[in-house]
Design an enzyme around this catalytic site. Structure first.
Site, PDB file in Angstrom:
ATOM      1  N   SER A 175       0.840  -1.198   0.000  1.00 35.15           N
ATOM      2  CA  SER A 175       0.000   0.000   0.000  1.00 35.15           C
ATOM      3  C   SER A 175       0.872   1.243   0.000  1.00 35.15           C
ATOM      4  CB  SER A 175      -0.897   0.022   1.249  1.00 35.15           C
ATOM      5  OG  SER A 175      -1.547   1.274   1.400  1.00 35.15           O
TER       6      SER A 175
ATOM      7  N   TYR B 194      -2.102  -0.135  10.281  1.00 37.29           N
ATOM      8  CA  TYR B 194      -2.079  -0.482   8.855  1.00 37.29           C
ATOM      9  C   TYR B 194      -0.769  -0.030   8.214  1.00 37.29           C
ATOM     10  CZ  TYR B 194      -3.793  -0.984   4.057  1.00 37.29           C
ATOM     11  OH  TYR B 194      -3.951  -1.352   2.741  1.00 37.29           O
TER      12      TYR B 194
END
Length: 271
Positions: free
Chosen positions: A139, A152
């Site tokens: 990501s 995250y």
């Protein structure tokens, strides 16, 4: 389009979103694919959409026994593995001040340790077959901080290093390991972000190409890295994000702070 004739692929998170798009790219390239995930109904429906070249197996990447059973089935059914996409992932909201430790552990166990669990099994089958290619889904959050998405961000930053270490470890067996780092793409995991117009605008102003990505955008990059066209590429994390990596991570506190409104200011991270 990259060709995968005669090859067998395994895709975690394969029932929806980016994982499903990657599985479809393998099938469209002539390969066979195994969809893996926790929800059997979702996997069944996804495999039906992809046709006879697709099958599925239940697999919870947080559970050693579940992963072991899944790969025993793959070995029994196919006897080999050539391609793998590790797309299963999760997220949470919270800063260092207010994010529960249990949530941090859960996210890291899925996004990092879960990849390690399945990648170890993938690599063993690929080594026995003489080589293969693995692509992990990272990501933009792995390189750019996203306030109050600490767990995250940390999990994806660590996944990038795991990708590099795995590439170094497994090269001698003819196994390539790479990652693709998407920006904001419409998926189930990102649905909460996409539902907030201010959040979408915040992401878009960080992107030189100024549009949201699609699951097909990501699948195209993954398919290239899986394919023989990328046969001399390993240990790379490819940014596939409309150029977002050239700028800053988004500031999403307008969306996240109200979630902690009932707590005192120090717990919200306002101090």
């Amino acid at each position: 389009m990259p060709r995968f004739d005669g090859k067998v692929g395994f895709v975690t998170g394969g029932g929806t979103g980016i994982g499903f798009a990657c599985a479809r790219a393998i099938v469209e390239g002539g390969g066979r694919v195994i969809l893996a995930g926790r929800r059997e109904g979702v996997l069944h429906d996804a495999a039906e959409k992809l046709g006879p070249s697709a099958s599925f197996v239940p697999c919870d990447v947080q559970d050693d026994a579940s992963v072991g059973r899944a790969f025993s089935w793959v070995t029994h059914r196919f006897g080999r593995l050539d391609l793998a996409v590790n797309a299963a992932g999760t997220g949470t909201v919270g800063s260092v001040l207010n994010g529960p430790v249990g949530e941090f552990v859960r996210v890291v166990d899925t996004n990092l340790t879960g990849v390690y669990r399945v990648m170890q099994q993938e690599a063993r089958l690929m080594a026995a077959a003489g080589g293969g290619s693995i692509v992990n889904i990272s990501s933009i959050a792995g390189t750019h901080t996203h306030r109050w998405m600490t767990a995250y961000c940390v999990s994806k930053a660590a996944l990038d290093m795991l990708t590099r270490c795995a590439a170094d470890d497994l090269g001698e067996f003819g196994i390539r390991v790479n990652a693709v780092a998407p920006g904001l793409v419409p998926t189930d995991l990102a649905s909460g972000l996409l539902a907030n117009d201010e959040t979408v605008a915040e992401y878009l102003r960080r992107m030189p190409l100024n549009r949201l990505g699609t699951t097909d955008d990501i699948a195209a990059a993954v398919a290239f890295l899986l394919s023989d066209e990328a046969s001399w590429i390993t240990g790379v994390t490819l940014a596939d994000d409309g150029g977002h990596h050239l700028r800053q991570g988004p500031d999403l506190l307008h969306q996240f702070r109200p979630l902690f409104a009932a707590e005192n200011p120090s717990a919200r991270g306002d101090a």
